[in-house]
Enzyme design. Sequence first.
Site, short mmCIF file in Angstrom:
data_model
loop_
_atom_site.label_atom_id
_atom_site.label_comp_id
_atom_site.label_asym_id
_atom_site.label_seq_id
_atom_site.Cartn_x
_atom_site.Cartn_y
_atom_site.Cartn_z
N LYS A 32 0.84 -1.21 0.00
CA LYS A 32 0.00 0.00 0.00
C LYS A 32 0.88 1.26 0.00
CE LYS A 32 -2.18 -1.20 3.79
NZ LYS A 32 -1.52 -2.51 4.03
N THR A 33 1.81 1.29 0.93
CA THR A 33 2.65 2.48 1.02
C THR A 33 3.54 2.60 -0.22
OG1 THR A 33 2.63 2.19 3.41
CG2 THR A 33 4.28 3.69 2.53
N ASP A 222 -2.02 7.71 4.13
CA ASP A 222 -1.61 6.35 4.49
C ASP A 222 -2.26 5.98 5.83
OD1 ASP A 222 -0.37 3.92 4.32
OD2 ASP A 222 1.67 4.68 4.44
N GLU A 223 -2.42 4.70 6.10
CA GLU A 223 -2.97 4.23 7.38
C GLU A 223 -4.32 4.92 7.69
OE1 GLU A 223 -1.35 1.90 9.09
OE2 GLU A 223 0.73 2.03 8.42
N GLN A 253 -5.70 -3.51 10.83
CA GLN A 253 -4.61 -2.85 11.55
C GLN A 253 -5.08 -1.59 12.26
OE1 GLN A 253 -0.57 -2.89 9.70
NE2 GLN A 253 -1.68 -3.56 7.89
N ARG A 612 5.15 -7.35 10.98
CA ARG A 612 6.33 -6.49 10.78
C ARG A 612 7.52 -7.33 10.32
NH1 ARG A 612 4.01 -2.97 9.28
NH2 ARG A 612 2.24 -4.32 9.59
P1 ATP Z 1 1.59 -2.11 6.04
O1 ATP Z 1 0.15 -2.51 6.02
O2 ATP Z 1 2.35 -2.89 7.04
O3 ATP Z 1 1.77 -0.64 6.10
P2 ATP Z 1 2.00 -1.93 3.20
O4 ATP Z 1 0.81 -2.53 2.55
O5 ATP Z 1 2.10 -0.47 3.25
O6 ATP Z 1 2.21 -2.60 4.63
P3 ATP Z 1 4.59 -1.79 1.97
O7 ATP Z 1 5.36 -1.37 3.14
O8 ATP Z 1 4.29 -0.78 0.94
O9 ATP Z 1 3.27 -2.54 2.44
O10 ATP Z 1 5.31 -3.01 1.26
C1 ATP Z 1 5.82 -4.11 1.97
C2 ATP Z 1 7.12 -4.59 1.34
O11 ATP Z 1 6.87 -5.21 0.09
C3 ATP Z 1 8.08 -3.45 1.04
O12 ATP Z 1 9.39 -3.88 1.28
C4 ATP Z 1 7.84 -3.18 -0.44
O13 ATP Z 1 8.94 -2.60 -1.05
C5 ATP Z 1 7.57 -4.58 -0.97
N1 ATP Z 1 6.71 -4.56 -2.15
C6 ATP Z 1 5.44 -4.12 -2.24
N2 ATP Z 1 4.94 -4.27 -3.48
C7 ATP Z 1 5.93 -4.82 -4.23
C8 ATP Z 1 6.05 -5.21 -5.61
N3 ATP Z 1 5.05 -5.07 -6.47
N4 ATP Z 1 7.22 -5.74 -5.99
C9 ATP Z 1 8.24 -5.91 -5.13
N5 ATP Z 1 8.20 -5.55 -3.84
C10 ATP Z 1 7.06 -5.01 -3.38
MG MG Z 2 2.20 0.87 4.86
#
Ligand code: ATP
Ligand code: MG
Length: 683
Positions: A32-33, A222-223, A253, A612
Site C-alpha cells: 500500500k505504502t 496512508d494508514e 490494523q 512487521r
Molecule cells: P503495512 O500494512 O504494514 O503498512 P504496506 O501494505 O504499506 O504494509 P509496503 O510497506 O508498501 O506494504 O510493502 C511491503 C514490502 O513489500 C516493502 O518492502 C515493499 O517494497 C515490498 N513490495 C510491495 N509491493 C511490491 C512489488 N510489487 N514488488 C516488489 N516488492 C514489493
Molecule cells: Mg504501509
Amino acid sequence: MISLSGLNDKQREAAETVEGPVLILAGAGSGKTRTLTYRIANMVDNLGLPSDQILGVSFTNKAAKEMRERVITLLGSRKARKIALLTFHSLGVRILKKEIDKLGYHLNFSIYDQSDQISIVREALKHYHADKKFDTKDVQSKISFLKNAGITEDDYADSHHFNPEDPYSHATEYAYRYYQEKLKFFNAIDFDDILFLTLKLFRNNPDVAKAYSEKYQYIMIDEYQDTNTLQFELVRHLTVTHNNLCVVGDDDQSIYGFRGADITNILEFEKTFPGAKVVKLEENYRSVSSILDLANHVIKENKKRRDKTLWSQKKSDHIPLLWAMANMEHEAEVIVEEVVRHQGNGGHLGDIAILYRSNTQAPPIEDQLRLSQVPYTIIGGQKFYDKKEVKDLMSYLFVILNPNDQMAIRRILNIPHRGIGNVTLEKYLAKSAEDNIPLFEALEKYPGIDPQRSAGIVKFVELIRKYKQVFKTYPLAQSISTLIEEIDYLNFIDKQYDNAKQVERRRKDVMYFIESSERFTNYYKENADLKTFCERLLLQDSQDKEELNDGEDHDVRKNEVTLMTLHSSKGLEFDTVFLVGVEEETLPHKKTITQGEDISEERRLCYVGITRAQARLIMTYCKQRKLFGKDMPRFKSRFLNELKNKDLYREQDRTTFGHLTEEEATDYKKSFFSNLLGSLDEE
Ligand code: ATP
Ligand code: MG
C-alpha cells in the site's frame, strides 16, 4: 520517466488513477505504502503535475520520514523537495503558523508538552480542591480525549461523555475550561490543539479551508483506518474544491480506537466519496509465507472484519517460534544473547526490532543490551534513564563518585527537601567562584553561610562522605538500596505527588533502578563498582545526544537494534522481529481483560506485530512474572492458544536447560556424553 514496472497490475492501476477518489484496502505488507510513493513519483515525473500541489499524509513521524526517503529514492531530492509529506500534526502546525491569529492567538505560539499540560491540570485541580481526589494524569487524558473527539470545553457538559451525577465529570469540566484559558493566556497550544484548532479554523473560516483545498490538489493518506473524527473532518475540508483523494488502509490494523480512531471512515469511504475506485491487493511482498500464515490465522478469530486473502510467494524453512522464558530477566537475557549471536554471524543490528505491548516491558531489555554493549534505539516513549526519579538517583551516584560534579549537586541538594533553596544555593555558587573552589568544597568549608540552613548543608556533606565509604565497602546494588532508604526517597515521592496512582508509577521506577543495579552487579560480579556503573549510565546519555544531532536526511538504517511498542511499529518492517510478552494480561493487555472490553483491538495489535517480520519471527512469554513482589505464574496469550492448528508456530521451552532450546540441549547432552566416553576410552 519513472517506470511503474516495480508495481503489480493492481498497484499500478491505483498509481495511475490520479483524478477522483481512490481507496486501496488491503492487508499488511501488500504494498500500500509502496503504491503511494510510486503514485507520487508518477504524478511528478510522468504526468508533470506541480509537486507543491501534492500532499501525502502519514500517521507517525517515522512513517512520514520513511515515505519521504522512498520518494527521494524514486525522484531524487531536487524533484521531491516541494512535495508535502507530513503527518496530520505537522500539516496542522504548518497551517496554524500562518493562520492561528484568526483564532485570537499570536502567530509565534509555543507548543506545550505533556509535562506542561500536567502541571496546568494539577494547578486547575488544586483550585478546585480536588487534587487529592482525582489523578491529574487521568483528567489530562480525559481532556485530551475530548479534544480528539472534537468536543470543546463549552460542549462538554451537554455531551454524553458528561455525567451530572459524577463529581469526576464536574472536576474535569472545571479543569478543561481553566486549562484552555491558561493556554491561550500563555499563547500556547498543546499537541491535541494542533488538529482541534486547525479544524476550528476551517469551520469558522470556510474561505481559508477553500484556499488550502486549492493549494493541495492531490491528497494521499496512508494508514487511513486510524483516522479519527477530527482528521476525517479535516480531510473533508481539504477536499471541498476537488475530490482527488487517495486513501490506503487495512481494517485489520486499526489500533487507535482508544484514541477515537473510527474504523467506519475507511469502511464507508465509498459512501462519503461516491464513484471511488476501490483497489484490493492480495499478494504480500514482505513476509515469508509461514509468518503470514500465522498472522492470517490469528486475525481470523476477529468477528467483525472484511475477510481478506493474503498470500506470499516467499517460501522459507523458518517457522515462527514461541520461546517460553522463566521470567522477565531471563527473557531479556535470552533475547540479547540471540541478538549478539546474529551480530557475531555478521548480521546487521538495524535488521532487528524488539516489539512490546507497553513501555514498562522495556527496562530489563534495555539493561541487558547495555550490559552486552549492543547499540539500540527506542522509538517513542521515554528512555528509562530520562525519567525524573531515575535522574535524581543517578545524580546522587555521580556526586558520590565525583563531588565536583556541580550540575549533579545542584539537582539533588534539595532533594529530598533539606530546606536549601535557590537563595542559599546562589550564595554558595558565589562563594565557590570567589575562592575558586568547587561547589562541594564551598559547602564543606562554609556550612554557616546561612545559619538557618547550616544543619541541612552539614547533613548533605556528611551523607556524601559517608556513602563514598559505603560504596567502597559493600556491593553496588546493596549500597544503592541503602542510600535510597537513608535519604527516604520513597517517602519524598509520596509527598511530591497528588495521588496513589502517580506515586505508584514513580515508586516502580525507583524499583526498576534498583533492579537494574542488581543486574549490573550480577553481571560484573566483583568488578561491579560505582565508577563502572556511572560510566555506563553516562555512555548511554552521550549516545542519546548524538541521536538528537542526527542529520535529517540520512536514510541508511543505523547499526542498532530498534525497540518500540506495537503501536509505534505500524507501517515498518524488519528482517527479524522479537515479539515480547505474547502472554495473557500483557497481550491482550490486562486492562482490556479486566474491564471486559472488546479484545479485538488487542488481537489487531498482535497481527500488526507479527506482520512487521520479513524473515524471522520470535515470540516470547514468561512463565513467571513478579507482581507485587511475588512470583506469579503466567500463561501464553490466548491469541496463540486459541489457534486450532498448532503447527503454525513452534514452542520451545528455554527454561529447562539453561538458555538452550530442547534441541540444543539434546545436542549438548550427546556431545557431553561422547566426550565423557571418549576420555574414558583414553584411560
Ligand atoms: P503495512 O500494512 O504494514 O503498512 P504496506 O501494505 O504499506 O504494509 P509496503 O510497506 O508498501 O506494504 O510493502 C511491503 C514490502 O513489500 C516493502 O518492502 C515493499 O517494497 C515490498 N513490495 C510491495 N509491493 C511490491 C512489488 N510489487 N514488488 C516488489 N516488492 C514489493
Ligand atoms: Mg504501509
